[in-house]
Each structure stands twice: as C-alpha cells, then as structure tokens.
Enzyme design. Structure first.
Site, PDB file in Angstrom:
ATOM      1  N   HIS A   1      51.803  55.583 -25.439  1.00 33.41           N
ATOM      2  CA  HIS A   1      52.349  56.789 -25.391  1.00 33.41           C
ATOM      3  C   HIS A   1      51.359  58.038 -25.631  1.00 33.41           C
ATOM      4  O   HIS A   1      50.460  58.124 -26.264  1.00 33.41           O
ATOM      5  CB  HIS A   1      53.662  56.699 -26.637  1.00 33.41           C
ATOM      6  CG  HIS A   1      52.910  57.002 -28.024  1.00 33.41           C
ATOM      7  ND1 HIS A   1      52.734  57.932 -28.642  1.00 33.41           N
ATOM      8  CD2 HIS A   1      52.778  55.990 -28.900  1.00 33.41           C
ATOM      9  CE1 HIS A   1      52.429  57.607 -30.057  1.00 33.41           C
ATOM     10  NE2 HIS A   1      52.235  56.296 -29.935  1.00 33.41           N
TER      11      HIS A   1
ATOM     12  N   ASP B   1      46.690  58.272 -32.302  1.00 36.81           N
ATOM     13  CA  ASP B   1      47.937  57.493 -32.233  1.00 36.81           C
ATOM     14  C   ASP B   1      48.790  58.484 -31.144  1.00 36.81           C
ATOM     15  O   ASP B   1      49.242  59.460 -31.601  1.00 36.81           O
ATOM     16  CB  ASP B   1      48.577  57.542 -33.495  1.00 36.81           C
ATOM     17  CG  ASP B   1      50.015  56.903 -33.331  1.00 36.81           C
ATOM     18  OD1 ASP B   1      50.506  56.411 -32.431  1.00 36.81           O
ATOM     19  OD2 ASP B   1      50.769  56.906 -34.436  1.00 36.81           O
TER      20      ASP B   1
ATOM     21  N   GLU C   1      57.711  58.674 -27.968  1.00 32.99           N
ATOM     22  CA  GLU C   1      57.682  57.252 -28.904  1.00 32.99           C
ATOM     23  C   GLU C   1      57.810  57.726 -30.416  1.00 32.99           C
ATOM     24  O   GLU C   1      58.346  56.768 -30.926  1.00 32.99           O
ATOM     25  CB  GLU C   1      56.335  56.601 -28.551  1.00 32.99           C
ATOM     26  CG  GLU C   1      56.212  55.419 -29.178  1.00 32.99           C
ATOM     27  CD  GLU C   1      55.576  55.373 -30.811  1.00 32.99           C
ATOM     28  OE1 GLU C   1      55.474  54.305 -31.237  1.00 32.99           O
ATOM     29  OE2 GLU C   1      55.155  56.261 -31.318  1.00 32.99           O
ATOM     30  N   GLU C   2      57.225  58.825 -30.744  1.00 29.47           N
ATOM     31  CA  GLU C   2      57.108  58.992 -32.155  1.00 29.47           C
ATOM     32  C   GLU C   2      58.487  59.442 -32.439  1.00 29.47           C
ATOM     33  O   GLU C   2      58.747  59.749 -33.728  1.00 29.47           O
ATOM     34  CB  GLU C   2      56.214  60.246 -32.116  1.00 29.47           C
ATOM     35  CG  GLU C   2      54.674  60.055 -32.211  1.00 29.47           C
ATOM     36  CD  GLU C   2      54.306  58.816 -33.119  1.00 29.47           C
ATOM     37  OE1 GLU C   2      54.943  58.491 -34.115  1.00 29.47           O
ATOM     38  OE2 GLU C   2      53.131  58.452 -33.244  1.00 29.47           O
TER      39      GLU C   2
ATOM     40  N   ASP D   1      48.619  50.517 -28.699  1.00 31.86           N
ATOM     41  CA  ASP D   1      48.901  51.310 -29.731  1.00 31.86           C
ATOM     42  C   ASP D   1      47.720  51.195 -30.847  1.00 31.86           C
ATOM     43  O   ASP D   1      47.151  50.207 -31.082  1.00 31.86           O
ATOM     44  CB  ASP D   1      50.276  51.135 -30.193  1.00 31.86           C
ATOM     45  CG  ASP D   1      50.970  52.772 -30.605  1.00 31.86           C
ATOM     46  OD1 ASP D   1      50.000  53.602 -31.252  1.00 31.86           O
ATOM     47  OD2 ASP D   1      52.109  52.925 -30.656  1.00 31.86           O
TER      48      ASP D   1
ATOM     49  N   HIS E   1      48.622  59.163 -38.422  1.00 33.51           N
ATOM     50  CA  HIS E   1      49.376  60.463 -38.625  1.00 33.51           C
ATOM     51  C   HIS E   1      48.676  61.428 -39.675  1.00 33.51           C
ATOM     52  O   HIS E   1      49.530  62.001 -40.396  1.00 33.51           O
ATOM     53  CB  HIS E   1      50.678  59.569 -39.284  1.00 33.51           C
ATOM     54  CG  HIS E   1      51.774  59.423 -38.153  1.00 33.51           C
ATOM     55  ND1 HIS E   1      53.035  59.429 -38.351  1.00 33.51           N
ATOM     56  CD2 HIS E   1      51.332  58.809 -36.926  1.00 33.51           C
ATOM     57  CE1 HIS E   1      53.588  58.760 -37.220  1.00 33.51           C
ATOM     58  NE2 HIS E   1      52.474  58.412 -36.486  1.00 33.51           N
TER      59      HIS E   1
END
Length: 362
Positions: free
Chosen positions: A64, A178, A208-209, A231, A323
């Site tokens: 992603h 990410d 995706e998130e 990922d 994140h």
C-alpha cells in the site's frame, strides 16, 4: 543496497495519506513503467503493473502507498487548524511535530502541531498527553480569513514533515515506512525479474490504513490464483519489552506471517502458500522470521476473502516505532524480502498453484 536506499528515500519522503495518494502514485508509476508490460490506474487510484508470464495463471503482489495522516475539520477564528486523524495515530507521537498542509491549489505549506502549554495546564495534568481533539495546527496565520487566503479549507490534508535519514550502517529512519518499504520491495523486485511461470499483477494499493479498501477492489478485478502482501510488521525489540512480545527483530530477516489481526478478526495465512514460502527461503539460505501478531493486519486479509477465496500470505519487513514519524528498519531485511519475493514469483509454477487451489496437478 544503495539503489534500494535511494528508492526507499524517494518513496518515504513523498506525501500521500489515505485517499490522497496522488504524489506517491506518480513516483510509483515512473518507477514501475520500465519493468512491466502495462500500467493501469483503476477508478480508486490503485496502480497495477502487469508483467506477462508463461501461463495465464495470475499472481498478485500488493503493497500500500498510503500513509496515516490528518484532515482539517475546523478553522478557529484566530487561524488555528483543528484536525481529525486519517488512520491510527498514537497521540503522544503528534505533540510538537512539524507538518505539511496541502493548500487548495495543491501547494504544501508548513505548520506545527500545538496544544495547551504545560505552564497553563491544570495542576496534575501537565505531563498527560493531550487528545487529538485538543490539538491544533499553527501555520502562522492570525485569523481564519488569513488561513483561508493561504489556501487552507475544510478537508485540507496534512502529513508529518520528516526527512529520511541513515542512523548507522544499514539502519535507517523516516516516516511512512508503513508501507513505502513494502512498495520499495515490490518495485525493486520488478527490476530483478526475468521469466515468470505465471502472469504477475504488481499492485500499489490505496486506502489500506482506513480499511484495506484498495486491495479489495484490485483483488475483485484481478481474481488472482494466489497473492502476497508486502507490509511492515512490529519489531518491539527495544528496552522494557519482554522477548515474547518482540514479535520480530530488525536485522534478523524478513518475516513470514503465520497469523495477525485483532478485534476486527484474525487472518491466518494460507498454510500451503506460507509453507511454500518458508521452504523457498530455507533452500535459498535467506534469513527469515515467523510472525504471529495480535493487532493489525495487511492487504492479504482483504485479498484472501474475495470471490471464491484466494490463497494469500504476507512477507513483512520488521520495523520499530510503526505509525510514528521516526520508524526504523534495517535495509538488509527489506533487500532480503525482495530476494525472497523474486524466488517465490519465479518458482511458483501452475502445478504448485493448483495444489493451493486443491486441483489436480496438470
């Protein structure tokens, strides 16, 4: 190794929160086009590179391109910008950060995330992390009218302002690893591929998130015979965390996922495909880790449960501080993930795929 680092840097520093991936998409298209037979961008912005193989069997690789971000939902009369999260943030990582805010004409302007100063915070709460609802972005505007004149509107997006950097040797840090590292692994692998036994669909997925959205759409269209998601995964190999909770460690090789998920449900990687990947890693002497992660998932979950069901698995790159604006990984893990992906794509023949699909070997 250096060419991979430069590719990761370019992708990491591009700005593209979920639903607003335009800037990253342009980088991906440019990097992908020389190595595939066709590039298609679907209605929602997934980039799909098609590399023809010796058969009509279809393999899908997904990584992603979106990152977590912020969206402006209110402008105070004094010119401060209130925001909501796009994706999953830990509030403590946002306090005191610099950001880029995209103006209505597409320009990116700088700002900082502020909150109530500790000097005027009620006694006993000085060291508590503020909630997102209590934070704001300061772009230096003195009024709502000035902020709007600069180009900020309700719905303007923001991402953290952070440069890619090398910490030590092969260990690097930056924002949006990410999953820009997964995208880098996919693109880097495309550069190495030659003859394939099946046709490859390399998909840079969107959103995706916020719910694995792009992968669902792409998988419905492609209907692959098997799929691999790329990922990041949690590397909690830091002080204060017991070894059982490390999940993975950086520098010990890519992870082959066994299980992940959380309150939304668990995803168990397709056993046949997972074991096939493990077998190929062992045969090639590629270091790897087996991963069980309770919390978080990947595009593989969205792909696996399309149509009649698609054998899907995940190759993960161990990453610390996921994140956050200072994610950390070992480039060697990512390059080894690319080596493993190349071998899987080149050695997963139609007769092996038939075994995943419970068909008779032709």
């Amino acid at each position: 190794m250096d060419d991979f680092v430069q590719l990761l840097k370019k992708l990491s520093e591009a700005r593209g929160p979920s639903g607003f991936e335009d800037e990253v998409r342009e980088v991906v298209i440019k990097e992908m086009e020389p190595y595939v037979d066709e590039v298609v961008v679907d209605r929602w912005g997934n980039v799909i590179g098609v590399k023809k193989g010796a058969s009509n069997y279809r393999a899908m690789v997904a990584a992603h391109i979106d990152e977590i971000g912020l969206i402006i939902d209110h402008i105070e009369k004094e010119g401060f910008l209130r925001f909501r999260p796009i994706g999953g943030w830990n509030e403590i990582t946002l306090v005191g950060q610099r950001v880029w805010v995209r103006a209505s004409d597409g320009r990116w302007i700088r700002g900082v995330i502020g909150s109530t100063p500790p000097h005027v915070t009620p006694s006993g709460k000085e060291r508590e992390a503020p909630e997102i609802k209590d934070m704001f972005i300061d772009i230096g505007a003195s009024s709502k009218e000035e902020a709007e004149k600069i180009g900020v509107v309700i719905g303007s997006i923001a991402v953290l302002d952070r440069e890619f950097a090398v910490l030590n040797g092969k260990v690097v840090t930056g924002k949006a690893f990410d999953d820009r590292v997964g995208v880098a692994v996919m693109l880097y692998t495309l550069r190495q591929l030659r003859d394939l036994p099946v046709t490859l669909y390399a998909v840079a997925t969107v959103q995706e998130e916020v719910g694995l959205r792009g992968a669902q759409i792409a998988a419905e269209k492609i209907n692959p015979h098997y799929a691999i998601a790329l990922d990041t995964t949690i590397a909690a190999d830091v002080p204060g965390v017991g070894e059982r909770l490390h999940i993975t460690k950086i520098g010990k090789g890519p992870a082959i996922k066994v299980l992940d998920g959380g309150r939304g449900g668990l995803f168990i990687a397709h056993p046949g495909l997972r074991d096939h990947i493990v077998k190929l890693a062992r045969e090639a002497g590629i270091p790897y880790q087996l991963e069980v992660l309770y919390g978080g998932t990947t595009d593989a979950m969205a792909i696996a449960f399309r149509r009649e069901g698609i054998p899907a698995a995940t190759i993960s790159i161990p990453t610390r501080y996921v994140h956050s604006p200072v994610e950390v990984l070992n480039v060697e893990d990512a390059v080894n993930a690319s080596r493993l992906l190349k071998i899987v794509l080149e050695r997963t023949t139609p007769d092996i795929v038939d075994k995943f699909l419970d068909k008779k070997v032709k």
